[in-house]
Scaffold this active site. Sequence first.
Site, PDB file in Angstrom:
ATOM      1  N   CYS A  38      31.029  43.058  44.858  1.00  0.00           N
ATOM      2  CA  CYS A  38      32.367  42.251  45.482  1.00  0.00           C
ATOM      3  C   CYS A  38      32.293  41.954  46.853  1.00  0.00           C
ATOM      4  O   CYS A  38      31.826  42.692  47.614  1.00  0.00           O
ATOM      5  CB  CYS A  38      33.345  43.163  44.960  1.00  0.00           C
ATOM      6  SG  CYS A  38      35.038  42.537  45.785  1.00  0.00           S
ATOM      7  N   LEU A  39      32.692  40.874  46.980  1.00  0.00           N
ATOM      8  CA  LEU A  39      32.581  40.479  48.633  1.00  0.00           C
ATOM      9  C   LEU A  39      33.491  41.419  49.398  1.00  0.00           C
ATOM     10  O   LEU A  39      33.143  41.673  50.542  1.00  0.00           O
ATOM     11  CB  LEU A  39      33.285  39.142  48.877  1.00  0.00           C
ATOM     12  CG  LEU A  39      32.133  37.735  48.547  1.00  0.00           C
ATOM     13  CD1 LEU A  39      32.763  36.529  48.274  1.00  0.00           C
ATOM     14  CD2 LEU A  39      30.826  37.924  49.182  1.00  0.00           C
ATOM     15  N   GLY A  47      32.369  34.307  43.212  1.00  0.00           N
ATOM     16  CA  GLY A  47      33.694  34.501  42.862  1.00  0.00           C
ATOM     17  C   GLY A  47      34.476  34.992  43.962  1.00  0.00           C
ATOM     18  O   GLY A  47      34.117  35.756  44.810  1.00  0.00           O
ATOM     19  N   HIS A  97      36.880  40.167  36.685  1.00  0.00           N
ATOM     20  CA  HIS A  97      36.743  40.871  37.971  1.00  0.00           C
ATOM     21  C   HIS A  97      37.520  40.108  39.043  1.00  0.00           C
ATOM     22  O   HIS A  97      38.515  40.928  39.655  1.00  0.00           O
ATOM     23  CB  HIS A  97      35.117  40.842  38.564  1.00  0.00           C
ATOM     24  CG  HIS A  97      34.987  41.036  39.758  1.00  0.00           C
ATOM     25  ND1 HIS A  97      34.364  42.451  40.119  1.00  0.00           N
ATOM     26  CD2 HIS A  97      35.600  40.804  41.058  1.00  0.00           C
ATOM     27  CE1 HIS A  97      34.196  42.375  41.414  1.00  0.00           C
ATOM     28  NE2 HIS A  97      34.949  41.476  41.747  1.00  0.00           N
ATOM     29  N   GLU A  98      37.734  38.897  38.918  1.00  0.00           N
ATOM     30  CA  GLU A  98      38.520  38.191  39.726  1.00  0.00           C
ATOM     31  C   GLU A  98      39.947  38.171  39.480  1.00  0.00           C
ATOM     32  O   GLU A  98      40.761  38.496  40.390  1.00  0.00           O
ATOM     33  CB  GLU A  98      38.150  36.511  39.696  1.00  0.00           C
ATOM     34  CG  GLU A  98      36.892  36.493  40.488  1.00  0.00           C
ATOM     35  CD  GLU A  98      36.330  37.200  41.733  1.00  0.00           C
ATOM     36  OE1 GLU A  98      37.119  37.353  42.499  1.00  0.00           O
ATOM     37  OE2 GLU A  98      35.376  37.478  41.723  1.00  0.00           O
ATOM     38  N   HIS A 150      41.576  41.483  40.945  1.00  0.00           N
ATOM     39  CA  HIS A 150      41.784  41.341  42.268  1.00  0.00           C
ATOM     40  C   HIS A 150      43.418  40.978  42.372  1.00  0.00           C
ATOM     41  O   HIS A 150      44.239  41.206  43.183  1.00  0.00           O
ATOM     42  CB  HIS A 150      41.077  40.271  42.895  1.00  0.00           C
ATOM     43  CG  HIS A 150      39.623  40.778  43.515  1.00  0.00           C
ATOM     44  ND1 HIS A 150      39.717  41.850  44.369  1.00  0.00           N
ATOM     45  CD2 HIS A 150      38.516  40.459  43.091  1.00  0.00           C
ATOM     46  CE1 HIS A 150      38.263  41.792  44.486  1.00  0.00           C
ATOM     47  NE2 HIS A 150      37.729  41.027  43.881  1.00  0.00           N
ATOM     48  N   GLN A 171      41.926  38.212  48.426  1.00  0.00           N
ATOM     49  CA  GLN A 171      40.614  39.065  49.263  1.00  0.00           C
ATOM     50  C   GLN A 171      40.713  38.245  50.706  1.00  0.00           C
ATOM     51  O   GLN A 171      40.144  38.497  51.657  1.00  0.00           O
ATOM     52  CB  GLN A 171      39.336  38.486  48.600  1.00  0.00           C
ATOM     53  CG  GLN A 171      38.999  39.545  47.588  1.00  0.00           C
ATOM     54  CD  GLN A 171      37.723  39.132  46.734  1.00  0.00           C
ATOM     55  OE1 GLN A 171      37.583  38.114  45.956  1.00  0.00           O
ATOM     56  NE2 GLN A 171      36.506  39.767  46.852  1.00  0.00           N
TER      57      GLN A 171
END
Length: 168
Positions: A92-93, A46, A134-135, A138, A51
């Site tokens: 997380c990236l 994701g 989660h996304e 962000h 991000q």
Amino acid sequence: MAILEILEYPDARLRTIAKPVTCFDQKLSNLIDDMFETMYDAPGIGLAATQVDEHIQLIVMDISEDKKDPRVFINPEVTVLEGDPEKMQEGCLSVPGFYEDVERIEHVLIKALDRDGKPFELEATGLLAVCIQHEMDHLNGKLFVDYLSALKRNRIKKKLEKAHRMRA
Ligand code: QAP
Ligand code: CO
């Protein structure tokens, strides 16, 4: 297509609140393609526009094993269907190398627009439900580390800051 730079914690730009998408044009379509390429390259499941320093309500996701289920969520809204929290290990990236348990709602209804601006609804449980929450965090400037103890969060912050200094 291009691989975009992913902002890493504690970059202050990750705290930006995303604005709704209003224009479904070629520029948006190109960003979606670049975000998929960036996510698959990482590899991740994701990625939120925040991000990659684009502050609009756009998420790309693919939780399949074989990269065969690309999903786009624009201007997403989530309704709780069953409030029971579920604990799952998240990464997380933007927080590379760290994985911790976070509690999320286990059953949600997602309402969003697709890449053409067409509305759709999707009931989600398990990884899909966790990932969308989660996304969406962000897009609101929130990271999974915000749910951890200050001690754990600061340890992660220090390690990433050190890694960034070594890279510079
Ligand atoms: C969010 O995260 C997520 O630390 C998506 O070194 C993750 O794709 C939601 C990744 C787990 C629910 C459960 C993380 C890649 C990818 C790393 C990701 C890393 C390389 C994270
Ligand atoms: Co993330």
